[in-house]
Design an enzyme around this catalytic site. Structure first.
Site, PDB file in Angstrom:
ATOM      1  N   LEU A 134     -17.900 -17.630  60.372  1.00  0.00           N
ATOM      2  CA  LEU A 134     -18.714 -18.822  60.463  1.00  0.00           C
ATOM      3  C   LEU A 134     -17.653 -20.014  60.674  1.00  0.00           C
ATOM      4  CD1 LEU A 134     -20.867 -18.761  57.309  1.00  0.00           C
ATOM      5  CD2 LEU A 134     -21.501 -17.983  59.706  1.00  0.00           C
ATOM      6  N   ASP A 135     -17.946 -20.651  61.719  1.00  0.00           N
ATOM      7  CA  ASP A 135     -17.088 -22.127  61.904  1.00  0.00           C
ATOM      8  C   ASP A 135     -17.041 -22.725  60.903  1.00  0.00           C
ATOM      9  OD1 ASP A 135     -19.126 -23.971  62.400  1.00  0.00           O
ATOM     10  OD2 ASP A 135     -19.556 -23.209  64.152  1.00  0.00           O
ATOM     11  N   ARG A 136     -15.977 -23.736  61.090  1.00  0.00           N
ATOM     12  CA  ARG A 136     -15.582 -24.476  59.889  1.00  0.00           C
ATOM     13  C   ARG A 136     -16.753 -25.371  59.143  1.00  0.00           C
ATOM     14  NH1 ARG A 136     -10.282 -28.618  59.802  1.00  0.00           N
ATOM     15  NH2 ARG A 136     -10.427 -29.109  57.712  1.00  0.00           N
TER      16      ARG A 136
END
Length: 262
Positions: A126-128
């Protein structure tokens, strides 16, 4: 005085047998996968390429079985089979999905300190700025299956936009959006709130930032993105920033997922 009658042992009940101490015999590719190196299919390739040694000898025979007491070496390191771990995290915002980071940013691994002794890795990423469900395991076979597009593993996100979505854009996205790396077609989508700024989207495509890019392509900014379902797993009773170990039933359900594999 009369002595007491001896007590006769009960019969007909189950007889307990002591477990033997013989070492466990398993296929070499499974041994390698259980050590967290890779999936069993990838382990077969390592074996065929002559990159694995058993008790000092190179093994290229697929289907070879080894004992738990054998010395298996790959990449110059002796492998040890580990207890398989399956841990689900409800990822908070501002954490990056990586095992280590050279820029001293907060990583998801810091939230799992003390969870287990084994080396575990995130399944996908999952991106930041994306929150929600993230699975960790040292089961290479399962991780490969859950991330391979042919299994079509269900992922559901709640998306909050910067403005209401129009009926036309909603219909266009459902039909598919042509991005720079191909056509992106959601499996399902629904408007969640009356202001049409919060939507639910189901998608099995695993490309980088795929949900954000779909909406950005139509001129929307994704303000919040939260993964609320991954495969058969949900966020029920799992607060943000916390983790839990999967129970055996959940592990079986994940392993039984086929998702209409081609």
């Amino acid at each position: 005085m009369k002595g007491k009658k001896p007590i006769k042992p009960k019969t007909g009940g189950p007889v307990k047998k002591e477990l033997g101490s013989a070492p466990l015999e398993i296929r070499l590719n499974k041994y390698i996968a259980n050590a967290g190196v890779c999936s069993r299919r990838e382990a077969d390739q390592l074996i065929a390429d002559g990159k694995v040694k058993v008790n000092g000898e190179v093994v290229t025979e697929l289907g070879r079985k080894v004992l738990s007491t054998d010395k298996v070496v790959y990449g110059g390191k002796t492998l040890k089979t580990e207890k398989l771990q399956y841990i689900l995290l409800n990822k908070p915002n501002d954490y990056i999905t990586t095992v280590t980071d050279t820029h001293d940013r907060k990583t998801v691994m810091s939230l799992l300190k003390g969870a287990c002794d084994e080396r575990i890795y995130p399944v996908g990423r999952l991106d930041r700025a994306t929150t929600g469900l993230l699975l960790f395991t040292n089961d290479g076979d399962l991780a490969k299956k859950l991330t391979h597009p042919s299994y079509k593993i269900k992922k559901i996100y709640q998306v909050t936009l910067d403005k209401p979505i129009t009926n036309q854009d909603f219909d266009d996205i459902l039909k598919g959006v042509k991005l720079e790396d191909g056509l992106a077609v959601p499996d399902e989508m629904a408007v969640v709130t009356d202001d049409r700024m919060v939507l639910g989207i189901e998608i099995h495509i695993g490309k980088n930032r795929i949900v954000r890019r779909i909406f950005e392509h139509k001129g929307y900014k994704v303000v919040k993105l939260d993964r609320v379902m991954f495969g058969t797993l949900t966020k029920k009773n799992l607060t943000r920033g916390k983790y839990r170990h999967l129970d055996p039933r959940e592990v079986v359900q994940l392993k039984n997922l086929s998702g209409g594999r081609k």
